[in-house]
Design a protein around this motif. Sequence first.
Motif, PDB file in Angstrom:
ATOM      1  N   GLU A 366       0.845  -1.193   0.000  1.00 28.73           N
ATOM      2  CA  GLU A 366       0.000   0.000   0.000  1.00 28.73           C
ATOM      3  C   GLU A 366       0.886   1.251   0.000  1.00 28.73           C
ATOM      4  O   GLU A 366       1.931   1.274   0.645  1.00 28.73           O
ATOM      5  CB  GLU A 366      -0.891   0.034   1.250  1.00 28.73           C
ATOM      6  CG  GLU A 366      -1.884  -1.105   1.323  1.00 28.73           C
ATOM      7  CD  GLU A 366      -2.882  -1.078   0.170  1.00 28.73           C
ATOM      8  OE1 GLU A 366      -3.634  -0.075   0.055  1.00 28.73           O
ATOM      9  OE2 GLU A 366      -2.898  -2.032  -0.623  1.00 28.73           O
ATOM     10  N   GLY A 367       0.450   2.276  -0.734  1.00 27.84           N
ATOM     11  CA  GLY A 367       1.226   3.515  -0.769  1.00 27.84           C
ATOM     12  C   GLY A 367       0.325   4.705  -0.966  1.00 27.84           C
ATOM     13  O   GLY A 367      -0.904   4.564  -1.048  1.00 27.84           O
ATOM     14  N   ARG A 368       0.954   5.895  -1.016  1.00 27.59           N
ATOM     15  CA  ARG A 368       0.171   7.123  -1.282  1.00 27.59           C
ATOM     16  C   ARG A 368       0.842   7.855  -2.436  1.00 27.59           C
ATOM     17  O   ARG A 368       2.072   7.896  -2.531  1.00 27.59           O
ATOM     18  CB  ARG A 368       0.103   8.001  -0.033  1.00 27.59           C
ATOM     19  CG  ARG A 368       1.480   8.435   0.433  1.00 27.59           C
ATOM     20  CD  ARG A 368       1.481   9.126   1.796  1.00 27.59           C
ATOM     21  NE  ARG A 368       2.750   8.872   2.460  1.00 27.59           N
ATOM     22  CZ  ARG A 368       3.634   9.820   2.808  1.00 27.59           C
ATOM     23  NH1 ARG A 368       3.365  11.098   2.598  1.00 27.59           N
ATOM     24  NH2 ARG A 368       4.788   9.509   3.374  1.00 27.59           N
ATOM     25  N   MET A 369       0.022   8.400  -3.295  1.00 27.91           N
ATOM     26  CA  MET A 369       0.543   9.089  -4.464  1.00 27.91           C
ATOM     27  C   MET A 369       1.382  10.291  -4.032  1.00 27.91           C
ATOM     28  O   MET A 369       0.951  11.120  -3.224  1.00 27.91           O
ATOM     29  CB  MET A 369      -0.602   9.554  -5.363  1.00 27.91           C
ATOM     30  CG  MET A 369      -1.394   8.432  -6.020  1.00 27.91           C
ATOM     31  SD  MET A 369      -0.417   7.480  -7.220  1.00 27.91           S
ATOM     32  CE  MET A 369      -0.155   8.709  -8.525  1.00 27.91           C
ATOM     33  N   ALA A 370       2.601  10.378  -4.572  1.00 28.04           N
ATOM     34  CA  ALA A 370       3.485  11.502  -4.235  1.00 28.04           C
ATOM     35  C   ALA A 370       3.111  12.733  -5.051  1.00 28.04           C
ATOM     36  O   ALA A 370       3.415  13.862  -4.663  1.00 28.04           O
ATOM     37  CB  ALA A 370       4.932  11.119  -4.511  1.00 28.04           C
ATOM     38  N   GLY A 393       6.296   6.609   9.249  1.00 26.65           N
ATOM     39  CA  GLY A 393       5.045   6.138   9.833  1.00 26.65           C
ATOM     40  C   GLY A 393       3.897   6.232   8.850  1.00 26.65           C
ATOM     41  O   GLY A 393       2.844   5.629   9.062  1.00 26.65           O
ATOM     42  N   ASP A 394       4.099   6.972   7.790  1.00 24.85           N
ATOM     43  CA  ASP A 394       3.049   7.080   6.767  1.00 24.85           C
ATOM     44  C   ASP A 394       3.327   6.032   5.681  1.00 24.85           C
ATOM     45  O   ASP A 394       4.354   5.366   5.687  1.00 24.85           O
ATOM     46  CB  ASP A 394       3.063   8.494   6.188  1.00 24.85           C
ATOM     47  CG  ASP A 394       1.697   8.881   5.618  1.00 24.85           C
ATOM     48  OD1 ASP A 394       0.870   7.977   5.364  1.00 24.85           O
ATOM     49  OD2 ASP A 394       1.465  10.086   5.423  1.00 24.85           O
ATOM     50  N   LEU A 395       2.386   5.855   4.787  1.00 23.13           N
ATOM     51  CA  LEU A 395       2.568   4.892   3.696  1.00 23.13           C
ATOM     52  C   LEU A 395       3.703   5.362   2.786  1.00 23.13           C
ATOM     53  O   LEU A 395       4.003   6.549   2.706  1.00 23.13           O
ATOM     54  CB  LEU A 395       1.275   4.784   2.881  1.00 23.13           C
ATOM     55  CG  LEU A 395       0.065   4.193   3.608  1.00 23.13           C
ATOM     56  CD1 LEU A 395      -1.175   4.315   2.732  1.00 23.13           C
ATOM     57  CD2 LEU A 395       0.323   2.738   3.970  1.00 23.13           C
ATOM     58  N   PRO A 396       4.344   4.425   2.076  1.00 23.14           N
ATOM     59  CA  PRO A 396       5.401   4.811   1.140  1.00 23.14           C
ATOM     60  C   PRO A 396       4.854   5.739   0.050  1.00 23.14           C
ATOM     61  O   PRO A 396       3.675   5.668  -0.302  1.00 23.14           O
ATOM     62  CB  PRO A 396       5.837   3.485   0.523  1.00 23.14           C
ATOM     63  CG  PRO A 396       5.330   2.414   1.412  1.00 23.14           C
ATOM     64  CD  PRO A 396       4.133   2.959   2.119  1.00 23.14           C
ATOM     65  N   LEU A 397       5.722   6.585  -0.459  1.00 23.07           N
ATOM     66  CA  LEU A 397       5.359   7.435  -1.594  1.00 23.07           C
ATOM     67  C   LEU A 397       5.321   6.598  -2.868  1.00 23.07           C
ATOM     68  O   LEU A 397       6.145   5.703  -3.059  1.00 23.07           O
ATOM     69  CB  LEU A 397       6.402   8.541  -1.788  1.00 23.07           C
ATOM     70  CG  LEU A 397       6.493   9.619  -0.714  1.00 23.07           C
ATOM     71  CD1 LEU A 397       7.612  10.610  -1.088  1.00 23.07           C
ATOM     72  CD2 LEU A 397       5.154  10.348  -0.585  1.00 23.07           C
ATOM     73  N   VAL A 398       4.380   6.929  -3.732  1.00 23.58           N
ATOM     74  CA  VAL A 398       4.235   6.247  -5.015  1.00 23.58           C
ATOM     75  C   VAL A 398       4.289   7.301  -6.116  1.00 23.58           C
ATOM     76  O   VAL A 398       3.554   8.281  -6.047  1.00 23.58           O
ATOM     77  CB  VAL A 398       2.862   5.518  -5.088  1.00 23.58           C
ATOM     78  CG1 VAL A 398       2.648   4.905  -6.462  1.00 23.58           C
ATOM     79  CG2 VAL A 398       2.766   4.462  -4.001  1.00 23.58           C
ATOM     80  N   LEU A 427      -5.775  10.766 -10.207  1.00 22.27           N
ATOM     81  CA  LEU A 427      -5.354  10.294  -8.883  1.00 22.27           C
ATOM     82  C   LEU A 427      -4.778  11.510  -8.167  1.00 22.27           C
ATOM     83  O   LEU A 427      -3.868  12.167  -8.674  1.00 22.27           O
ATOM     84  CB  LEU A 427      -4.285   9.211  -9.000  1.00 22.27           C
ATOM     85  CG  LEU A 427      -4.748   7.855  -9.536  1.00 22.27           C
ATOM     86  CD1 LEU A 427      -3.557   6.946  -9.819  1.00 22.27           C
ATOM     87  CD2 LEU A 427      -5.716   7.192  -8.551  1.00 22.27           C
ATOM     88  N   ASP A 428      -5.309  11.813  -6.984  1.00 24.19           N
ATOM     89  CA  ASP A 428      -4.847  12.982  -6.244  1.00 24.19           C
ATOM     90  C   ASP A 428      -3.510  12.721  -5.567  1.00 24.19           C
ATOM     91  O   ASP A 428      -3.216  11.588  -5.185  1.00 24.19           O
ATOM     92  CB  ASP A 428      -5.866  13.337  -5.140  1.00 24.19           C
ATOM     93  CG  ASP A 428      -6.980  14.180  -5.690  1.00 24.19           C
ATOM     94  OD1 ASP A 428      -6.703  15.043  -6.547  1.00 24.19           O
ATOM     95  OD2 ASP A 428      -8.138  13.949  -5.270  1.00 24.19           O
ATOM     96  N   GLU A 429      -2.757  13.768  -5.370  1.00 26.69           N
ATOM     97  CA  GLU A 429      -1.584  13.675  -4.506  1.00 26.69           C
ATOM     98  C   GLU A 429      -2.073  13.204  -3.131  1.00 26.69           C
ATOM     99  O   GLU A 429      -3.093  13.685  -2.634  1.00 26.69           O
ATOM    100  CB  GLU A 429      -0.905  15.039  -4.394  1.00 26.69           C
ATOM    101  CG  GLU A 429       0.358  14.990  -3.567  1.00 26.69           C
ATOM    102  CD  GLU A 429       1.015  16.372  -3.407  1.00 26.69           C
ATOM    103  OE1 GLU A 429       0.887  17.212  -4.327  1.00 26.69           O
ATOM    104  OE2 GLU A 429       1.641  16.591  -2.343  1.00 26.69           O
ATOM    105  N   GLY A 430      -1.395  12.245  -2.546  1.00 23.92           N
ATOM    106  CA  GLY A 430      -1.766  11.751  -1.219  1.00 23.92           C
ATOM    107  C   GLY A 430      -2.773  10.625  -1.254  1.00 23.92           C
ATOM    108  O   GLY A 430      -3.011   9.971  -0.240  1.00 23.92           O
ATOM    109  N   GLU A 431      -3.384  10.354  -2.417  1.00 25.17           N
ATOM    110  CA  GLU A 431      -4.389   9.299  -2.510  1.00 25.17           C
ATOM    111  C   GLU A 431      -3.752   7.929  -2.265  1.00 25.17           C
ATOM    112  O   GLU A 431      -2.637   7.647  -2.695  1.00 25.17           O
ATOM    113  CB  GLU A 431      -5.035   9.339  -3.903  1.00 25.17           C
ATOM    114  CG  GLU A 431      -6.252   8.460  -4.019  1.00 25.17           C
ATOM    115  CD  GLU A 431      -7.104   8.792  -5.268  1.00 25.17           C
ATOM    116  OE1 GLU A 431      -6.980   9.922  -5.804  1.00 25.17           O
ATOM    117  OE2 GLU A 431      -7.866   7.912  -5.686  1.00 25.17           O
ATOM    118  N   ARG A 432      -4.499   7.087  -1.558  1.00 22.42           N
ATOM    119  CA  ARG A 432      -3.991   5.762  -1.243  1.00 22.42           C
ATOM    120  C   ARG A 432      -4.152   4.820  -2.437  1.00 22.42           C
ATOM    121  O   ARG A 432      -5.215   4.761  -3.050  1.00 22.42           O
ATOM    122  CB  ARG A 432      -4.773   5.211  -0.053  1.00 22.42           C
ATOM    123  CG  ARG A 432      -4.235   3.901   0.481  1.00 22.42           C
ATOM    124  CD  ARG A 432      -5.142   3.386   1.581  1.00 22.42           C
ATOM    125  NE  ARG A 432      -4.734   2.060   1.976  1.00 22.42           N
ATOM    126  CZ  ARG A 432      -4.321   1.737   3.200  1.00 22.42           C
ATOM    127  NH1 ARG A 432      -4.287   2.653   4.140  1.00 22.42           N
ATOM    128  NH2 ARG A 432      -3.937   0.517   3.480  1.00 22.42           N
TER     129      ARG A 432
END
Lengths: 660, 660
Positions: A366-370, A393-398, A427-432
């Motif tokens: 799982e990651g979050r859009m950079a 602590g947050d999801l990896p950047l994608v 896809l928004d920045e920060g979107e999972r």
Amino acid sequence: MSDRKEFRDLATPEAAREAIDSLDLSPEPETVPLEEARGRVLAERVDAAVDVPGFDRASMDGYAVRAEDTFGADEADPAELDLAGAVHAGAAPQVTVAPGACAEISTGAVMPEGADAVVMVERTDEIGGGPDAGSDPDRIAIRTAVAPGDHVMSAGADIAAGARALGPGTRLTPREIGLLSALGVDEVPVEGRPRVGIVSTGDELVRPGEALDPSRGEIYDVNSTTIAAGVEEAGGEPVLYPHAGDDYEEMERLLRRAADECDLVLSSGSTSASAVDVIYRVIEERGELLLHGVAVKPGKPMLVGCLDRGGSEAASGGDADARTGESAYVGLPGYPVSALTIFRTFVAPAVREAAGRAEPATATVEGRMAVGERYGEGRTRLMPVGLLDLNDGDLPLVYPVDKGSGATTSLVEADGVVTVEPDTEYLDEGERVSVQLFSPDVRPPSLLGVGEDDPALNRLLDRLENPRYLPVGSREGLRRLRDGVPDAVVIAGPTDREVESIDLGGWTRDWGLVVPAGNPADVTGLDAVVDRDLRFVNRPTDSGLRRSLDDALDRLAAERSTSRAELTEGIAGYDLTVRAFESPARRVIAGDADVGVGLRETAKRLDCGFVSLGEQSVVVRAAPERADRDAVRELAAALDDPADLLEGLAGYSRNSRNDP
Amino acid sequence: MSDRKEFRDLATPEAAREAIDSLDLSPEPETVPLEEARGRVLAERVDAAVDVPGFDRASMDGYAVRAEDTFGADEADPAELDLAGAVHAGAAPQVTVAPGACAEISTGAVMPEGADAVVMVERTDEIGGGPDAGSDPDRIAIRTAVAPGDHVMSAGADIAAGARALGPGTRLTPREIGLLSALGVDEVPVEGRPRVGIVSTGDELVRPGEALDPSRGEIYDVNSTTIAAGVEEAGGEPVLYPHAGDDYEEMERLLRRAADECDLVLSSGSTSASAVDVIYRVIEERGELLLHGVAVKPGKPMLVGCLDRGGSEAASGGDADARTGESAYVGLPGYPVSALTIFRTFVAPAVREAAGRAEPATATVEGRMAVGERYGEGRTRLMPVGLLDLNDGDLPLVYPVDKGSGATTSLVEADGVVTVEPDTEYLDEGERVSVQLFSPDVRPPSLLGVGEDDPALNRLLDRLENPRYLPVGSREGLRRLRDGVPDAVVIAGPTDREVESIDLGGWTRDWGLVVPAGNPADVTGLDAVVDRDLRFVNRPTDSGLRRSLDDALDRLAAERSTSRAELTEGIAGYDLTVRAFESPARRVIAGDADVGVGLRETAKRLDCGFVSLGEQSVVVRAAPERADRDAVRELAAALDDPADLLEGLAGYSRNSRNDP
């Protein structure tokens, strides 16, 4: 131009999955020796055939007793028993324990007849005998009471004959190997590994290790080896077939042989329409085409079908190994990232299923859009992405990696793909998002750097744990740092972009003009390039080398009271830019140019001549919000003492920033 | 009793780790063919030796043009160019593109001299020729303008010669294999696999597959195969040495040979003090003992040291393979779970490090304690635990597994270990813990069942995806269900515990007395067992079979106006209980008993005689709060049609609950 089949009525990705699921790739179960069973999957239940342990077993060192003889014994009032003998592990007891007697016993030894419990040695004393008496003791004081069964593991207590030990579908890891060993099993019934034939088509493909003739447009075959490794990873057994080249009879023969010998046949790499035609023909004649074209990017030209067996010479010749029925067939796209993406998304799950293996837990992250990403082509997109785990602590950047599907470097610059549904336009920045890794063994990088390419930098990267570096040039590197994805940028020469960043250190390199060995054209400086009829080769505008060259041209133009544009117009090849720091020198060596921009180090290494035009600083800078990351600190530490980074590199020195 | 070495001044686990880290297990790097490189780790950086692609390459099907010839062209006003020829992939261009001309080109083909861009075929029209004209077209209309470089991948644009392709330490997955293929690399420099010798000691050990003599206390060697599989998994190459038995000269010879041939020597399984003495002596004479005893449970008797090389005959005989210097040595505890735990905690990381591999992400799982656990021995405990993922969004449940260290079944009933620090006296229910899995490939179960053992149940479990079942008996099963860890319980016969649960279905089985084939003692019922001098064998009180037997004895006692205790006092072997449903029958077959409690099915399968004492229901019940879990629904569905579950099982029928 030959007729091209058009892909109309594209299937949905779900339909493609169903089509592949409908094919039978399952091999027969097989039996393997225990020592080769690790990683395999049990094909059937294994019940215990023997009791473990196979006998009532002492589980402590001490004395085997009849429990009732110890009833009431304690520290103050021990029971005294006659020592009747001893029993050791791995030996049959030669002693019987009568009422009032005991026998010395070792952990793991068989309980002697008559005894039903063990008193641990620490709760006993020898009476008589011993070193002082010069003889063995003949009686033992028991300072505790024990109950029947104490410190005894009864036969079958671990696992009893007839009990279920391991179920079908169990993946055999070291612990299951251990249990099977305990049961005495040395041959294990496991699911077979599906045989997957890989047929590559395309005249231009050459196997790695063989000689390549680029003038004929030859390239190394990437897909066969990549997909073979993917098949192996999914639990299949890859079989590489020799290249068919453009001999279509040979290609047909190969496809049929592969169908006879394998559970699944994959082809890939066919950019040639006529090769696709042959595949059609073979499938139509002897097989069935289930699916042709899928509404997915990349991977539109995917084929799914099956091939009847019995078509090959091997089979008709009565080869015992030849199979009957039909083999599954999937045609993969030709570009490496597309082929691996389609393999991973549609084919690997079917191979795993046939091998009885579960999807590994690490295969999806799982990651979050950079950054935000727009898309709107109305079909599913399997978007190649890179990952960067900030360990915050947050999801990896994608972040999306889009170098064009033809680039093999995307294989290692991306870590996997994100499935973007047809109705997702943005896809928004920060979107999972969920990232399907290219392999469960893919380890996303701990550091992401961008910028100039440089030989000392290559050494620096070697010192780091799992970095990723994208050599996009100094200028593009700064732009990307500003956009917030990378941790660090490497800048060579002057820059005009102002991006807030923290200096971590660097070095200085000698740059100038690379010429053939011996400098046959007697080039002495930039004047020669501008004034004489020499073929030049340049670096792209994002490169720091190009920027320093242009600054030097600006100075020359000022001296001559003219403009840089005026000067460069006369340079043949000024707009001919090549990719990496060694590339201009290699063009010079190949005789395609007389002069190239480059480094003294490169000229020396490749035995070229060199005319220095100056020194250029190379600096490594970190994004301020990333400066405290472990990986960035590690980078800074590696830069702290750059001495042996630069050792032996011609024209390299510590820059003034690093001098005390 | 021989002198035993005492473990005083136990080292801390950290000191043990440091001692192992101080040893050099690193093998020399080696070179492997690309097709065998998957999973290996690059020993050095690989730079591109060639440009990829090696030529300017068309990236679309279409026409190669001079871009300036298309300037201004659009749909309304196409540019018309002479068709000078064609270039196909894998062939050298035989054409030059002069001003005003173009050449047909296929994706992947070499750009012909003169051309600097490609116009995709969709934006062009053929003029003249074609099928109707009966000849090839001679001119092409270009309906769009292109810039130099459009749809061309220039030589080296993917990766250029001299550029850094992959860094040292890179794990080779399919994608890296792909990039190496693109570079034409067919031999890869990788980290060596440390050779790990495994010497097992103990007279009682027999290799799986060989004949076992339980009367001599022989057991199968579990540790050698388990640890060998663990070594392989960690990236090492295991070497199993033949058993030394109790020949101590042989053991010494083996240890020295292993030291000569390996990077690390492991011994395990020595429950014999004299074997430990031999190891001491060998290390003291030719090596160094770094550590003896670690304050950790299990694993206290761990040894760490090194062995000088050159001691074996092989080496003195001039074997080319013999190494110099010293080999690392670690002595593992003898019990399988302890050996695997210590291997996994202390040794596997060192093997991985020497092989250049990172700890796999799946090797550690976060969970929450399902029950509280008290501990207070003042040393680190590596507590074996089972995992159960409820898939409820919360962390998986973690429960201690403590069957005693001697049990090999703990290997598969636990999934890994939780490290409990010496100062932790209590782990609360719900407390978060990290579980180190026994292997990264361990897949914790999706369902946890407990209770009676039964042959139809074994079949039922085979139908489920990855269940775990603990055959603890009906009564203990109910207790565990009440305590809240398992999903389901299987109960045979009557029960006196009231535990809230949901009935999922079940069956009925015929139970009674198992006697030798032909019923030589002419047993007709329970009277014979009570009244005659027959040797009986029973099941434990937690078993449903035992409960039904006791109920039958109660009825007989009532008939005779006496008590059950009175009756059982006269049964020789009433208190002799054995582990599993087949165990009493097997005792009867072995001649150790005349009558055993058991099932008609078992008697039939093992060709025994049988006297029925009645029918007993077997019911499967779920914990109410787990009834909606997918895995429990799967269990209920598998029970819904039990017909073929029971097929061929003697004395089995659907019970009334399941009848319409």
